[in-house]
Write an enzyme that holds these catalytic residues in place. Sequence first.
Site, PDB file in Angstrom:
ATOM      1  N   GLU A 185       0.761  -1.205   0.009  1.00 52.55           N
ATOM      2  CA  GLU A 185       0.075   0.097  -0.032  1.00 52.55           C
ATOM      3  C   GLU A 185       0.903   1.274  -0.075  1.00 52.55           C
ATOM      4  OE1 GLU A 185      -2.420   0.545   3.402  1.00 52.55           O
ATOM      5  OE2 GLU A 185      -3.659   2.310   2.470  1.00 52.55           O
ATOM      6  N   LYS A 189      -2.526  -2.079  -3.104  1.00 53.33           N
ATOM      7  CA  LYS A 189      -3.491  -1.052  -2.557  1.00 53.33           C
ATOM      8  C   LYS A 189      -3.225   0.525  -2.706  1.00 53.33           C
ATOM      9  CE  LYS A 189      -5.973  -0.271   1.802  1.00 53.33           C
ATOM     10  NZ  LYS A 189      -6.627  -0.749   2.897  1.00 53.33           N
TER      11      LYS A 189
HETATM   12  P1  13P Z   1      -9.212   4.174   3.779  1.00 52.67           P
HETATM   13  O1  13P Z   1     -10.022   3.536   3.058  1.00 52.67           O
HETATM   14  O2  13P Z   1     -10.096   4.811   4.979  1.00 52.67           O
HETATM   15  O3  13P Z   1      -8.183   5.141   3.543  1.00 52.67           O
HETATM   16  O4  13P Z   1      -8.383   3.045   4.628  1.00 52.67           O
HETATM   17  C1  13P Z   1      -7.399   2.256   4.061  1.00 52.67           C
HETATM   18  C2  13P Z   1      -6.532   1.528   4.669  1.00 52.67           C
HETATM   19  O5  13P Z   1      -6.545   0.440   4.977  1.00 52.67           O
HETATM   20  C3  13P Z   1      -5.542   2.592   4.838  1.00 52.67           C
HETATM   21  O6  13P Z   1      -4.310   1.884   5.349  1.00 52.67           O
END
Ligand code: 13P
Length: 331
Positions: free
Chosen positions: A177, A219
Site C-alpha cells: 500500500e 493497494k
Molecule cells: P481508508 O479507506 O480509510 O483510506 O483506509 C484504508 C486503509 O487501510 C489505510 O491503510
Amino acid sequence: MDKNILIETAQKMMLKPKGILAMDESSPTIAKRLASINVENNENNRRRYRELIVTTPELSTCISGAILFEETFDQKMSDGTLFREYLNSIGILPGIKVDKGAKDFSCHPGEKVTEGLDGLGDRLSDYYAKGAKFCKWRAVITIGDNIPSDACIESNMNALARYASLCQENNLVPIVEPEVLINGAHSIETCNEVTRRSLKSLFNNLDMLNVYLPGTVLKPSMVISGQENQSRADRNTVASMTLECLQDCVPELTAGIAFLSGGQTDEEAETHLNIINNQANLPWRVTFSYARAIQAAALASWGGNDENIKKSQEILFDRASKCSMASVGSL
Ligand code: 13P
C-alpha cells in the site's frame, strides 16, 4: 514459498464481486474514530465495535477478506470465539496489518517512513500458523513544498518490497500500500506525477527483490486533486487519470488492485471505482480495500450504543454492497 498457495489466496481475495474490508485502524487511529462518537477508547469498546462489523449479516457476499489490527487478530469476541476464526468460518479470509506505523523520516521534515521490518519474519510465521492468509503494509507519501523527496519514495518502496518478500517466504499474500495522501491543495497533475514516481519505484524494488507478482495485491490511492484544491478534477477525470497511471505503472502479472478510500467521500469512492470498472479490458481485477468509505456512516450510527447495532449493521452492509457493485461496474 509455495506459489500455488499464494495464487490461491490472491484469487480468493480478488473474487468478483467482492472487495477487502480494512478494519485494521492502528491504536492512534481507532482512538480518533471512537473519540468522534464520544466512546472511551478501551479494549472492550474496540472489541464491541469490531464485533459489530464482522457480525453484519451477509457481509461475506461483498467482502472476501478483512484486514485486522494485531490486537483484533488475537482478540476474542464476546462469546469467546477468536475474531480470526469467526471470519474464517463465515468465508472471509483473515489478514493482518504488520507494519509498525509511519514515523518521521530522519532529516526529511514533513515526510514519513514506515517502520516494522525488524523481527518481521518471525512474526509472519506466527501469523501464518495462526491462520492469517494475507498481510498489509502501508507507506505514506506526502505532497507539499519540494516533497516528496526521492529519498522518501525510495526508502518507503524498498521497505514495502522487503516486507512483501518476507510475506511470500511465509506463504502470505502481501498487500502493498503506497498511499499518496489527499491532504493539501495540490492539483491532480501533481498527484499523478507523484503517484507515478511512487509506483515505478515500488515495482522496481519488487522486481529487485524477486517478489512474485501473481501473489501480490496492490493497494493504491487514486489519482485525485488535493482536498483543499479550489478547482478539483471531476469524477471522470479522476477515473481516467487513475486508470492510465495504473496501466502505465502496474505490470499485468500483478494479482489485483484494491484501492484505499483515503478521505474521499463515500459517494466519490464508489463512483470512481464504478467508472473505472466500466472501462473495457482491464488487465487486472480492480476492487476496493476501504476502511472509512465502508465504516464511517455505520460508526456514527452506532455511537457506542448496543441498541443501534442492527441499524448500524444495515448501514455497513449498504456501504459494502454499493462498493461491491462498483467493483464490477454495476452501480
Ligand atoms: P481508508 O479507506 O480509510 O483510506 O483506509 C484504508 C486503509 O487501510 C489505510 O491503510
